[in-house]
Design a protein around this motif. Structure first.
Motif, PDB file in Angstrom:
ATOM      1  N   ASP A 180       0.844  -1.198   0.000  1.00  0.00           N
ATOM      2  CA  ASP A 180       0.000   0.000   0.000  1.00  0.00           C
ATOM      3  C   ASP A 180       0.884   1.255   0.000  1.00  0.00           C
ATOM      4  O   ASP A 180       2.005   1.218   0.487  1.00  0.00           O
ATOM      5  CB  ASP A 180      -0.869  -0.025   1.268  1.00  0.00           C
ATOM      6  N   ASP A 181       0.349   2.337  -0.547  1.00  0.00           N
ATOM      7  CA  ASP A 181       1.029   3.636  -0.512  1.00  0.00           C
ATOM      8  C   ASP A 181       2.430   3.545  -1.100  1.00  0.00           C
ATOM      9  O   ASP A 181       3.374   4.154  -0.584  1.00  0.00           O
ATOM     10  CB  ASP A 181       1.111   4.181   0.928  1.00  0.00           C
ATOM     11  N   GLU A 237      -4.148   4.376  -6.713  1.00  0.00           N
ATOM     12  CA  GLU A 237      -5.174   4.782  -5.750  1.00  0.00           C
ATOM     13  C   GLU A 237      -5.442   6.273  -5.854  1.00  0.00           C
ATOM     14  O   GLU A 237      -4.579   7.041  -6.269  1.00  0.00           O
ATOM     15  CB  GLU A 237      -4.779   4.388  -4.314  1.00  0.00           C
TER      16      GLU A 237
HETATM   17 MG    MG Z   1      -3.299   3.315   0.156  1.00  0.00          MG
END
Ligand code: MG
Ligand code: C2E
Ligand code: MG
Ligand code: MG
Length: 286
Positions: A180-181, A237
């Protein structure tokens, strides 16, 4: 005069700090009772394949819904929950609810997508993490293959060898793993390449700037082409505009998620969204 101004802003600053500390204390106090009162709900945000325009997944995002109906976003309580450790129980609750939802969607014959679950560093380092996931899957009677675990780059940077072992164990149980990220941490590429992961999420901080910022374009492009070359799937995202979507699609990014498609919504609203989305898709296919 200047000194005076400084004095005043200092006063505001400390008042703000006191208020923040007070809020933090209140949240700390409230988290356990909130869990007991079952106030944590799971919202879902769609993830869409940029080539086929089909739904490929949803991300589970926790919301704290107080008895008076106020909704508290995770950024306000997850950091507190992490520092007190109650995130471990909140995490189990989120996973259990997502499993129940998966089962319901499976029974309705609509579960042709994955469900992504966020895992915080505190959960990831809990020795009971894998056993508790397995137990919940057993109790709720759903298969691990429906789930992907989202783990941030910084969480993965902790201890190299034990992290690799844990990820391999999760893969063996049947979970897909995504970072994520991605792009916001400080991981060494050399290390990242050793991790058994299936997907990278290009962080919103790059995606949100691709229309106007050359650097954001370059970084997004590098991340996607690196992942594509390594056989790792990609998702962007925080897609909000058509322009961002087109740019990301042209990079060869596989999936996208963001307000452009839908905000995170509760299960009922998601089902409505999905019906409409499929109808639109069929119209385009003629
Ligand atoms: Mg994220
Ligand atoms: P994240 O995992 O990076 O989740 C994406 C966040 O971006 C979500 O915020 C989502 O609502 C927001 N977002 C998605 N698309 C857009 C967009 O187009 N524009 C904008 N401005 N924002 C967008 P949310 O739901 O407030 O969650 C914040 C963070 O809290 C998450 O970031 C995740 O790190 C954490 N979190 C959420 N749910 C859970 C959970 O169940 N467990 C754990 N451990 N952490 C969670
Ligand atoms: Mg996430
Ligand atoms: Mg992010």
């Amino acid at each position: 005069m200047a000194k005076h101004t400084t004095g005043i802003s200092f006063m505001y600053y400390s008042e703000d700090m006191a208020r923040a500390a007070e809020q933090r204390l209140e949240i700390t106090k409230d988290l356990h009772p909130a869990l007991a009162r079952n106030e944590f709900e799971v919202y879902y945000q769609p993830q869409v394949d940029l080539t086929t325009n089909k739904l490929t997944g949803v991300e589970s995002l926790v919301r704290w819904i107080k008895s008076d109906g106020t909704i508290i976003r995770p950024d306000h309580f997850i950091p507190v929950a992490e520092s007190t450790g109650v995130i471990i129980d909140i995490g189990k609750q989120v996973f259990r609810k997502s499993c129940r939802q998966a089962r319901e969607w499976r029974e309705k014959g609509m579960l042709n997508f994955k469900i992504a679950i966020n895992v915080s560093v505190r959960q990831f380092s809990d020795p009971d993490f894998v056993p508790s996931l397995k137990q919940i899957l057993r109790e709720e009677e759903v298969e691990s293959s429906y789930f992907e675990l989202e783990i941030t780059e910084s969480t993965l940077m902790n201890e190299v060898e034990s992290t690799i072992k844990l990820l391999e164990e999760l893969n063996d149980v049947g979970f897909a793993i995504s970072i994520d990220d991605f792009g916001t941490g400080y991981s060494s590429l050399n290390y990242l390449l050793r991790l058994p992961i299936q997907r990278l999420k290009v962080d919103r901080s790059f995606v949100m700037n691709v229309e106007h910022d050359e650097k954001a374009r370059t970084i997004s492009g590098l991340i996607v082409s690196m992942a594509n070359n390594l056989g790792i799937m990609t998702i962007a995202e925080g897609i909000e505009t058509e322009g961002q979507l087109e740019f990301i699609r042209n990079l060869g990014c596989k999936d996208a998620q963001g307000f452009y498609y839908s905000k995170p919504v509760n299960c009922t609203e998601f089902e409505k969204w999905y019906k409409e989305f499929k109808k639109q898709g069929e119209k385009h296919e003629g």
